[in-house]
Motif scaffolding. Structure first.
Motif, PDB file in Angstrom:
ATOM      1  N   MET A   4       0.824  -1.218   0.000  1.00  0.00           N
ATOM      2  CA  MET A   4       0.000   0.000   0.000  1.00  0.00           C
ATOM      3  C   MET A   4       0.853   1.261   0.000  1.00  0.00           C
ATOM      4  O   MET A   4       0.582   2.208  -0.751  1.00  0.00           O
ATOM      5  CB  MET A   4      -0.958  -0.008   1.195  1.00  0.00           C
ATOM      6  CG  MET A   4      -2.095  -0.978   1.029  1.00  0.00           C
ATOM      7  SD  MET A   4      -3.333  -0.853   2.335  1.00  0.00           S
ATOM      8  CE  MET A   4      -2.496  -1.696   3.665  1.00  0.00           C
ATOM      9  N   LEU A   5       1.878   1.283   0.851  1.00  0.00           N
ATOM     10  CA  LEU A   5       2.735   2.473   0.892  1.00  0.00           C
ATOM     11  C   LEU A   5       3.515   2.634  -0.409  1.00  0.00           C
ATOM     12  O   LEU A   5       3.679   3.758  -0.900  1.00  0.00           O
ATOM     13  CB  LEU A   5       3.675   2.399   2.094  1.00  0.00           C
ATOM     14  CG  LEU A   5       2.995   2.565   3.452  1.00  0.00           C
ATOM     15  CD1 LEU A   5       3.958   2.219   4.579  1.00  0.00           C
ATOM     16  CD2 LEU A   5       2.454   3.972   3.627  1.00  0.00           C
ATOM     17  N   SER A   6       3.966   1.525  -0.996  1.00  0.00           N
ATOM     18  CA  SER A   6       4.686   1.604  -2.270  1.00  0.00           C
ATOM     19  C   SER A   6       3.779   2.152  -3.369  1.00  0.00           C
ATOM     20  O   SER A   6       4.186   3.028  -4.134  1.00  0.00           O
ATOM     21  CB  SER A   6       5.211   0.231  -2.692  1.00  0.00           C
ATOM     22  OG  SER A   6       6.147  -0.240  -1.762  1.00  0.00           O
ATOM     23  N   CYS A   7       2.567   1.628  -3.452  1.00  0.00           N
ATOM     24  CA  CYS A   7       1.624   2.126  -4.462  1.00  0.00           C
ATOM     25  C   CYS A   7       1.369   3.617  -4.279  1.00  0.00           C
ATOM     26  O   CYS A   7       1.325   4.371  -5.260  1.00  0.00           O
ATOM     27  CB  CYS A   7       0.311   1.364  -4.391  1.00  0.00           C
ATOM     28  SG  CYS A   7       0.407  -0.316  -5.019  1.00  0.00           S
ATOM     29  N   TYR A   8       1.188   4.035  -3.051  1.00  0.00           N
ATOM     30  CA  TYR A   8       0.924   5.452  -2.796  1.00  0.00           C
ATOM     31  C   TYR A   8       2.106   6.315  -3.217  1.00  0.00           C
ATOM     32  O   TYR A   8       1.939   7.302  -3.940  1.00  0.00           O
ATOM     33  CB  TYR A   8       0.601   5.682  -1.319  1.00  0.00           C
ATOM     34  CG  TYR A   8       0.430   7.141  -1.006  1.00  0.00           C
ATOM     35  CD1 TYR A   8      -0.701   7.824  -1.445  1.00  0.00           C
ATOM     36  CD2 TYR A   8       1.403   7.845  -0.310  1.00  0.00           C
ATOM     37  CE1 TYR A   8      -0.855   9.176  -1.188  1.00  0.00           C
ATOM     38  CE2 TYR A   8       1.251   9.191  -0.050  1.00  0.00           C
ATOM     39  CZ  TYR A   8       0.124   9.856  -0.491  1.00  0.00           C
ATOM     40  OH  TYR A   8      -0.022  11.195  -0.236  1.00  0.00           O
ATOM     41  N   PHE A   9       3.314   5.955  -2.787  1.00  0.00           N
ATOM     42  CA  PHE A   9       4.470   6.797  -3.086  1.00  0.00           C
ATOM     43  C   PHE A   9       4.874   6.734  -4.553  1.00  0.00           C
ATOM     44  O   PHE A   9       5.311   7.744  -5.117  1.00  0.00           O
ATOM     45  CB  PHE A   9       5.641   6.465  -2.157  1.00  0.00           C
ATOM     46  CG  PHE A   9       5.416   6.976  -0.765  1.00  0.00           C
ATOM     47  CD1 PHE A   9       5.374   8.336  -0.500  1.00  0.00           C
ATOM     48  CD2 PHE A   9       5.232   6.102   0.294  1.00  0.00           C
ATOM     49  CE1 PHE A   9       5.141   8.821   0.770  1.00  0.00           C
ATOM     50  CE2 PHE A   9       5.007   6.566   1.577  1.00  0.00           C
ATOM     51  CZ  PHE A   9       4.957   7.939   1.821  1.00  0.00           C
ATOM     52  N   VAL A  10       4.704   5.592  -5.202  1.00  0.00           N
ATOM     53  CA  VAL A  10       4.950   5.511  -6.647  1.00  0.00           C
ATOM     54  C   VAL A  10       3.922   6.384  -7.377  1.00  0.00           C
ATOM     55  O   VAL A  10       4.267   7.103  -8.317  1.00  0.00           O
ATOM     56  CB  VAL A  10       4.916   4.050  -7.144  1.00  0.00           C
ATOM     57  CG1 VAL A  10       4.852   3.978  -8.660  1.00  0.00           C
ATOM     58  CG2 VAL A  10       6.131   3.283  -6.626  1.00  0.00           C
ATOM     59  N   GLY A  11       2.685   6.312  -6.948  1.00  0.00           N
ATOM     60  CA  GLY A  11       1.641   7.153  -7.540  1.00  0.00           C
ATOM     61  C   GLY A  11       1.938   8.633  -7.391  1.00  0.00           C
ATOM     62  O   GLY A  11       1.654   9.434  -8.302  1.00  0.00           O
ATOM     63  N   LEU A  12       2.503   9.023  -6.256  1.00  0.00           N
ATOM     64  CA  LEU A  12       2.876  10.437  -6.085  1.00  0.00           C
ATOM     65  C   LEU A  12       3.940  10.850  -7.080  1.00  0.00           C
ATOM     66  O   LEU A  12       3.908  11.965  -7.624  1.00  0.00           O
ATOM     67  CB  LEU A  12       3.417  10.663  -4.662  1.00  0.00           C
ATOM     68  CG  LEU A  12       2.432  10.836  -3.537  1.00  0.00           C
ATOM     69  CD1 LEU A  12       3.158  11.034  -2.212  1.00  0.00           C
ATOM     70  CD2 LEU A  12       1.498  12.004  -3.794  1.00  0.00           C
ATOM     71  N   ARG A  13       4.906   9.972  -7.305  1.00  0.00           N
ATOM     72  CA  ARG A  13       6.002  10.287  -8.234  1.00  0.00           C
ATOM     73  C   ARG A  13       5.514  10.363  -9.676  1.00  0.00           C
ATOM     74  O   ARG A  13       6.007  11.150 -10.456  1.00  0.00           O
ATOM     75  CB  ARG A  13       7.112   9.240  -8.124  1.00  0.00           C
ATOM     76  CG  ARG A  13       7.786   9.209  -6.783  1.00  0.00           C
ATOM     77  CD  ARG A  13       8.395  10.497  -6.441  1.00  0.00           C
ATOM     78  NE  ARG A  13       9.830  10.432  -6.590  1.00  0.00           N
ATOM     79  CZ  ARG A  13      10.609  11.476  -6.517  1.00  0.00           C
ATOM     80  NH1 ARG A  13      10.101  12.660  -6.333  1.00  0.00           N
ATOM     81  NH2 ARG A  13      11.881  11.343  -6.642  1.00  0.00           N
ATOM     82  N   LEU A  14       4.559   9.496 -10.019  1.00  0.00           N
ATOM     83  CA  LEU A  14       4.066   9.461 -11.399  1.00  0.00           C
ATOM     84  C   LEU A  14       3.055  10.559 -11.672  1.00  0.00           C
ATOM     85  O   LEU A  14       2.907  10.983 -12.806  1.00  0.00           O
ATOM     86  CB  LEU A  14       3.437   8.100 -11.701  1.00  0.00           C
ATOM     87  CG  LEU A  14       4.375   6.901 -11.656  1.00  0.00           C
ATOM     88  CD1 LEU A  14       3.586   5.615 -11.898  1.00  0.00           C
ATOM     89  CD2 LEU A  14       5.492   7.043 -12.672  1.00  0.00           C
ATOM     90  N   GLY A  15       2.342  10.966 -10.612  1.00  0.00           N
ATOM     91  CA  GLY A  15       1.268  11.951 -10.806  1.00  0.00           C
ATOM     92  C   GLY A  15       1.764  13.295 -10.705  1.00  0.00           C
ATOM     93  O   GLY A  15       1.861  14.286 -11.178  1.00  0.00           O
TER      94      GLY A  15
END
Length: 93
Positions: A82-93
């Motif tokens: 969950m934390l990986s998805c969130y932080f990867v999403g922040l970087r991509l968005g």
């Protein structure tokens, strides 16, 4: 019917964790905004609650060691995911 003090304490801890979540300030300048601290805190609180529920209400506390370790590993894997998805999403968005 026997009173189970341990379950009462567990229930109170779960309720306090829920109130702790409600106490997290989700606003920035009066607007609801997402932040890494808030999101991470909510995920960690949820994972702590899941582990408590596994141990106390699903009777994993008295289960064989392997099951205890597997449920702990599941909590860790879910947290990392969950934390990986969130932080990867922040970087991509």
């Amino acid at each position: 019917m026997k009173f189970n003090k341990r379950l009462l304490v567990v229930w109170v801890v779960l309720a306090l964790l829920t109130l702790g979540y409600l106490g997290i300030d989700h606003s920035v300048d009066g607007l609801l905004k997402s932040s890494a601290v808030v999101t991470s805190s909510v995920i960690v609180i949820a994972l702590v609650k899941v582990r408590i529920i596994f141990r106390e209400f699903m009777e994993v506390r008295n289960a064989p060691v392997l099951l205890c370790r597997l449920t702990d590993a599941w909590v860790i894997v879910m947290g990392v995911a969950m934390l990986s998805c969130y932080f990867v999403g922040l970087r991509l968005g």
